[in-house]
Scaffold this active site. Structure first.
Site, short mmCIF file in Angstrom:
data_model
loop_
_atom_site.label_atom_id
_atom_site.label_comp_id
_atom_site.label_asym_id
_atom_site.label_seq_id
_atom_site.Cartn_x
_atom_site.Cartn_y
_atom_site.Cartn_z
N GLU A 81 -0.11 20.13 9.89
CA GLU A 81 -1.54 20.02 10.10
C GLU A 81 -2.17 21.31 10.62
O GLU A 81 -3.40 21.41 10.70
CB GLU A 81 -1.85 18.88 11.07
CG GLU A 81 -1.40 17.51 10.55
CD GLU A 81 -1.69 16.40 11.53
OE1 GLU A 81 -2.01 16.72 12.70
OE2 GLU A 81 -1.60 15.24 11.15
N ARG A 122 2.19 18.74 0.90
CA ARG A 122 3.03 17.56 0.75
C ARG A 122 4.29 17.96 -0.02
O ARG A 122 4.26 18.18 -1.24
CB ARG A 122 2.27 16.45 0.01
CG ARG A 122 1.07 15.90 0.77
CD ARG A 122 1.47 15.38 2.13
NE ARG A 122 0.38 14.64 2.81
CZ ARG A 122 0.47 14.17 4.04
NH1 ARG A 122 1.57 14.38 4.75
NH2 ARG A 122 -0.54 13.52 4.57
N GLU A 168 4.59 -0.53 2.62
CA GLU A 168 3.40 0.05 3.23
C GLU A 168 2.11 -0.66 2.83
O GLU A 168 1.80 -0.80 1.64
CB GLU A 168 3.26 1.53 2.88
CG GLU A 168 2.03 2.17 3.52
CD GLU A 168 1.85 3.62 3.14
OE1 GLU A 168 1.13 4.33 3.86
OE2 GLU A 168 2.42 4.07 2.13
N ALA A 187 -5.92 10.45 7.70
CA ALA A 187 -5.09 9.25 7.66
C ALA A 187 -3.97 9.38 8.67
O ALA A 187 -3.66 10.48 9.14
CB ALA A 187 -4.53 9.03 6.26
N GLU A 209 -7.37 9.14 14.38
CA GLU A 209 -7.00 10.07 13.31
C GLU A 209 -8.20 10.91 12.88
O GLU A 209 -8.06 12.10 12.58
CB GLU A 209 -6.43 9.30 12.12
CG GLU A 209 -5.09 8.64 12.39
CD GLU A 209 -3.98 9.64 12.69
OE1 GLU A 209 -4.10 10.81 12.28
OE2 GLU A 209 -3.00 9.24 13.35
N GLU A 264 -7.72 14.84 13.13
CA GLU A 264 -7.59 15.59 11.88
C GLU A 264 -8.89 16.23 11.40
O GLU A 264 -8.84 17.19 10.63
CB GLU A 264 -7.03 14.68 10.78
CG GLU A 264 -5.60 14.22 11.04
CD GLU A 264 -4.93 13.64 9.81
OE1 GLU A 264 -5.64 13.38 8.80
OE2 GLU A 264 -3.71 13.45 9.84
N LEU A 273 -0.29 7.02 10.50
CA LEU A 273 0.57 5.84 10.58
C LEU A 273 0.10 4.88 11.67
O LEU A 273 -0.43 5.29 12.71
CB LEU A 273 2.01 6.26 10.89
CG LEU A 273 2.71 7.14 9.85
CD1 LEU A 273 4.05 7.61 10.41
CD2 LEU A 273 2.90 6.38 8.55
N ARG A 315 17.33 -5.73 -3.45
CA ARG A 315 16.25 -4.75 -3.54
C ARG A 315 16.36 -3.75 -2.39
O ARG A 315 16.56 -4.13 -1.23
CB ARG A 315 14.88 -5.44 -3.48
CG ARG A 315 14.58 -6.33 -4.68
CD ARG A 315 14.33 -5.49 -5.93
NE ARG A 315 14.00 -6.31 -7.09
CZ ARG A 315 14.88 -6.72 -7.99
NH1 ARG A 315 16.17 -6.41 -7.84
NH2 ARG A 315 14.49 -7.44 -9.03
N PRO A 347 3.94 -1.37 -4.04
CA PRO A 347 4.54 -2.66 -3.68
C PRO A 347 5.91 -2.92 -4.30
O PRO A 347 6.62 -3.79 -3.82
CB PRO A 347 3.51 -3.68 -4.16
CG PRO A 347 2.69 -2.95 -5.19
CD PRO A 347 2.66 -1.53 -4.75
N GLY A 348 6.28 -2.16 -5.32
CA GLY A 348 7.61 -2.34 -5.90
C GLY A 348 8.70 -1.61 -5.14
O GLY A 348 9.89 -1.88 -5.35
#
Length: 217
Positions: A155, A74, A130, A86, A103, A107, A88, A47, A125-126
């Site tokens: 930003e 984006r 994260e 949001a 954040e 932001e 990391l 995988r 999840p596949g």
């Protein structure tokens, strides 16, 4: 409610043995790993997945049940989408709720007097490790102009609006808003509001489902 004699559905954390793990691609923010995994009777599979450090997001609601949303470009989807603040989890040892407060400050130029865990999810999840925790922030206060974060890059000049929670729900259901974190946040908030906000987990609630992704230096 579960059927009689059945437990409520719950994801089972049970990592299968990894026979080999290699770095397939090293990126600026996250990496792609290739792993050979022993699935037992299903055999050994290979995988590739995004090795992600995890993230937090904040649904900040004011006294009129308006949520703070920001618009950001984006590039992968070629769009300026509306999101909630949001970031990391890229500071080693920093509690997620502290990252979320930072954040919100950086932001949205806001602090909050009340924090709770709204909902947790795995973004994909596949294909990615994260884990993302969305916080509910209330009792908002504007950060003084002199203390505001100097934004740059993507930003820089981000538009910001306060939008009624009901309007955001309609935007999601009408197919006008697409950020997955915003979608999950506003639908979860709508459900919690219908319950009178009773039963929310604390901001520092255990988070065993958070992935072990490695932060980029």
């Amino acid at each position: 409610m579960p059927d009689a004699g059945e437990d409520p559905l719950r994801d089972r954390l049970e990592r299968r043995p990894v026979l080999e793990s290699t770095l397939a691609f090293e990126g600026r923010v996250w990496d792609v790993r290739r792993e050979r995994v022993d699935l037992g009777r299903a055999g050994v599979v290979t995988r590739d997945f995004v090795d992600h450090t995890g993230a937090v997001a904040v649904l900040a609601l004011d006294e009129h049940d308006r949520a703070v949303v920001i618009q950001q470009y984006r590039h992968p989807v070629g769009a300026f989408d509306w999101e909630i603040p949001a970031g990391l989890l890229d500071v080693d040892g920093e509690p997620p709720e502290v990252t979320a407060a930072r954040e919100l400050h950086e932001e949205a130029d806001l602090t909050a007097g009340s924090w709770a865990t709204l909902v947790d999810h795995w973004s994909s999840p596949g294909g990615s490790s994260e884990s993302l925790r969305i916080f509910l922030a209330r009792d908002l206060t504007e950060v003084p102009v002199a203390d505001r974060f100097a934004r740059h890059g993507e930003e820089l000049g981000m538009p910001q609006r306060r939008v009624a929670l009901d309007e955001l729900v309609e935007g999601v259901l009408d197919g006008r808003l697409h950020s997955p974190t915003l979608v999950i946040a506003v639908l979860a908030a709508q459900s919690w509001r219908a319950r009178g906000w009773q039963g929310l987990r604390p901001a520092d609630a255990p988070w065993p489902e958070r992935s072990p992704g490695r932060a980029k230096s």
